[in-house]
Enzyme design. Structure first.
Site, mmCIF file in Angstrom:
data_model
loop_
_atom_site.group_PDB
_atom_site.id
_atom_site.type_symbol
_atom_site.label_atom_id
_atom_site.label_comp_id
_atom_site.label_asym_id
_atom_site.label_seq_id
_atom_site.Cartn_x
_atom_site.Cartn_y
_atom_site.Cartn_z
ATOM 1 N N ASP A 145 -11.076 6.430 -22.005
ATOM 2 C CA ASP A 145 -11.255 7.871 -22.012
ATOM 3 C C ASP A 145 -12.596 8.374 -22.595
ATOM 4 O OD1 ASP A 145 -10.974 10.989 -22.213
ATOM 5 O OD2 ASP A 145 -8.915 10.383 -20.914
ATOM 6 N N MET B 107 -2.346 13.398 -16.511
ATOM 7 C CA MET B 107 -1.823 12.355 -15.544
ATOM 8 C C MET B 107 -2.054 11.039 -16.042
ATOM 9 S SD MET B 107 -1.578 13.473 -11.636
ATOM 10 C CE MET B 107 -2.586 14.993 -11.416
ATOM 11 N N TYR C 65 -15.593 19.493 -5.845
ATOM 12 C CA TYR C 65 -14.218 18.654 -5.865
ATOM 13 C C TYR C 65 -13.802 18.159 -4.718
ATOM 14 C CZ TYR C 65 -9.511 17.720 -7.737
ATOM 15 O OH TYR C 65 -8.381 16.962 -8.122
ATOM 16 N N LYS D 288 -13.455 14.099 -3.658
ATOM 17 C CA LYS D 288 -12.196 13.825 -3.248
ATOM 18 C C LYS D 288 -11.977 13.180 -1.764
ATOM 19 C CE LYS D 288 -10.323 14.059 -7.401
ATOM 20 N NZ LYS D 288 -9.781 12.715 -8.104
ATOM 21 N N THR E 25 -0.797 19.788 -15.785
ATOM 22 C CA THR E 25 -1.782 19.007 -16.894
ATOM 23 C C THR E 25 -2.653 20.061 -17.486
ATOM 24 O OG1 THR E 25 -3.613 18.585 -15.265
ATOM 25 C CG2 THR E 25 -1.714 16.974 -15.260
HETATM 26 N N1 LIG Z 1 -3.523 18.404 -12.170
HETATM 27 C C1 LIG Z 1 -3.769 18.511 -10.749
HETATM 28 O O1 LIG Z 1 -3.241 19.493 -10.361
HETATM 29 C C2 LIG Z 1 -4.555 17.516 -10.094
HETATM 30 C C3 LIG Z 1 -4.115 17.378 -8.604
HETATM 31 C C4 LIG Z 1 -4.429 16.567 -7.662
HETATM 32 C C5 LIG Z 1 -5.403 15.353 -8.341
HETATM 33 N N2 LIG Z 1 -5.691 15.402 -9.666
HETATM 34 C C6 LIG Z 1 -6.546 14.464 -10.200
HETATM 35 O O2 LIG Z 1 -5.671 13.572 -11.164
HETATM 36 C C7 LIG Z 1 -6.643 12.972 -12.262
HETATM 37 C C8 LIG Z 1 -6.247 13.238 -13.510
HETATM 38 O O3 LIG Z 1 -6.307 14.833 -13.577
HETATM 39 P P1 LIG Z 1 -5.623 15.750 -14.722
HETATM 40 O O4 LIG Z 1 -5.039 16.840 -14.155
HETATM 41 O O5 LIG Z 1 -4.735 14.726 -15.515
HETATM 42 O O6 LIG Z 1 -6.869 16.185 -15.579
HETATM 43 P P2 LIG Z 1 -6.999 16.286 -17.159
HETATM 44 O O7 LIG Z 1 -8.366 17.063 -17.348
HETATM 45 O O8 LIG Z 1 -5.995 16.959 -17.835
HETATM 46 O O9 LIG Z 1 -7.275 14.909 -17.658
HETATM 47 C C9 LIG Z 1 -8.333 14.194 -17.257
HETATM 48 C C10 LIG Z 1 -8.887 13.050 -18.301
HETATM 49 O O10 LIG Z 1 -10.022 12.172 -17.687
HETATM 50 C C11 LIG Z 1 -10.659 12.359 -18.900
HETATM 51 N N3 LIG Z 1 -12.294 12.280 -18.204
HETATM 52 C C12 LIG Z 1 -12.951 13.259 -17.896
HETATM 53 N N4 LIG Z 1 -13.984 12.635 -17.539
HETATM 54 C C13 LIG Z 1 -14.202 11.428 -18.006
HETATM 55 C C14 LIG Z 1 -15.197 10.273 -17.824
HETATM 56 N N5 LIG Z 1 -16.660 10.788 -17.427
HETATM 57 N N6 LIG Z 1 -14.808 9.277 -18.293
HETATM 58 C C15 LIG Z 1 -13.809 8.843 -18.921
HETATM 59 N N7 LIG Z 1 -12.743 9.973 -19.045
HETATM 60 C C16 LIG Z 1 -13.036 10.984 -18.341
HETATM 61 C C17 LIG Z 1 -10.616 13.592 -19.732
HETATM 62 O O11 LIG Z 1 -11.094 13.281 -20.970
HETATM 63 C C18 LIG Z 1 -9.139 13.614 -19.626
HETATM 64 O O12 LIG Z 1 -8.478 12.997 -20.618
HETATM 65 C C19 LIG Z 1 -7.827 13.642 -11.805
HETATM 66 O O13 LIG Z 1 -8.783 12.606 -11.042
HETATM 67 C C20 LIG Z 1 -8.054 14.765 -11.096
HETATM 68 O O14 LIG Z 1 -8.851 15.191 -10.051
HETATM 69 C C21 LIG Z 1 -5.286 16.390 -10.579
#
Ligand SMILES: NC(=O)c1ccc[n+]([C@@H]2O[C@H](COP(=O)([O-])OP(=O)(O)OC[C@H]3O[C@@H](n4cnc5c(N)ncnc54)[C@H](O)[C@@H]3O)[C@@H](O)[C@H]2O)c1
Length: 252
Positions: free
Chosen positions: A41, A22, A157, A161, A192
């Site tokens: 990142d 995302m 988690y 959140k 993702t």
């Molecule tokens: N995918 C889902 O279903 C979902 C649902 C609800 C919320 N979210 C939230 O959306 C956000 C993005 O999730 P996603 O699904 O794209 O995850 P993802 O794991 O695909 O991508 C997350 C990115 O964050 C980076 N990251 C992780 N730890 C880090 C740190 N300490 N410093 C800098 N960068 C860091 C990773 O390298 C990665 O590029 C997150 O906050 C996640 O909790 C995701």
């Protein structure tokens, strides 16, 4: 590319966790709507591609860790030096390991809180001086449907959140005097790398996609649309609230 427009023209955004999933989708959506972006990142995988696609005058990609205040300062300073201001923050970086209360270690619990919760706090605190200087701004914290209800199997988690959602409301009240709005986006399951990884292990936190009300996960750009809206002046009277993008999951 998402659709082109000018909804964020003139705005400079800092976006965390922008290498994939995302965060990458938000970065593209913001660039496509005319913003300039400082993305960061833990790894710089997407940096070169974005710079080639959009130009170094539109996007800067940094290596940084949301747990480190100095990395946030560097991102903000880079935005101010390269693009002249900071108007928007998207606190997107996060982790979501499967962890149950009875077996999660203290170290693993603290790691999730550190990235998802402390990282969000550090990001919000870091942008305040530059946003005040700009006469206001918009902070978009990426929470989750796990900030609205409980889920089994992702204990840390859910805790992190709900904290993000609470911090969003508290920060909105404190920062209103500076013209800074603070809102959260609560995505449901979104396609993702994070969710593809979690889906490999059967867990109560993730029903099969076909059992969701929409019969599928969200596409990242469907969540980015909410982030663009909250970042833009279209949401000028919205603060301290959340936009839920969960395909009716929490309506059940
Ligand atoms: N995918 C889902 O279903 C979902 C649902 C609800 C919320 N979210 C939230 O959306 C956000 C993005 O999730 P996603 O699904 O794209 O995850 P993802 O794991 O695909 O991508 C997350 C990115 O964050 C980076 N990251 C992780 N730890 C880090 C740190 N300490 N410093 C800098 N960068 C860091 C990773 O390298 C990665 O590029 C997150 O906050 C996640 O909790 C995701």
């Amino acid at each position: 590319m998402t659709s082109q427009g000018t909804r964020l023209a003139g705005k400079v955004a800092v976006i965390s966790g922008a290498s994939r999933g995302m965060g990458l989708s938000h970065t593209r959506a913001f660039l496509d709507q005319g913003a300039r972006v400082v993305a960061f990142d833990l790894n710089e995988d997407a940096g070169q591609t974005l710079a080639e696609e959009y130009g170094v005058d539109r996007v800067v990609f940094l290596r940084g860790d949301v747990r480190t205040a100095a990395d946030w300062s560097h991102a903000v300073q880079t935005g101010v030096e390269r693009f002249g201001a900071i108007n928007v923050l998207v606190n997107n970086a996060g982790v979501s390991p499967l962890q149950r209360l009875e077996s999660v270690t203290e170290a693993d619990y603290r790691r999730v809180i550190d990235i998802n919760q402390v990282g969000t706090f550090l990001g919000m605190r870091a942008v305040i001086p530059a946003m005040r200087e700009s006469g206001g701004g918009s902070i978009v914290n990426i929470a989750s449907s796990a900030a609205l209800v409980g889920f089994a199997d992702i204990f840390s988690y859910v805790a992190s959140k709900w904290a993000v959602r609470g911090m969003t409301k508290a920060a909105a009240l404190e920062l209103v005097e500076y013209g800074i709005r603070v809102n959260a986006v609560c995505p449901g399951d979104t396609d993702t790398p994070m969710i593809r990884e979690n889906a490999k292990t059967p867990s109560a936190s993730m029903p099969p996609a076909e059992d969701l009300p929409f019969g599928r996960w969200a596409r990242p750009e469907e969540v980015s649309a909410a982030a663009v809206f909250l970042a833009s002046d279209e949401s000028s009277y919205m603060s301290g609230t959340e936009v839920v993008v969960d395909g009716a999951f929490t309506a059940q």
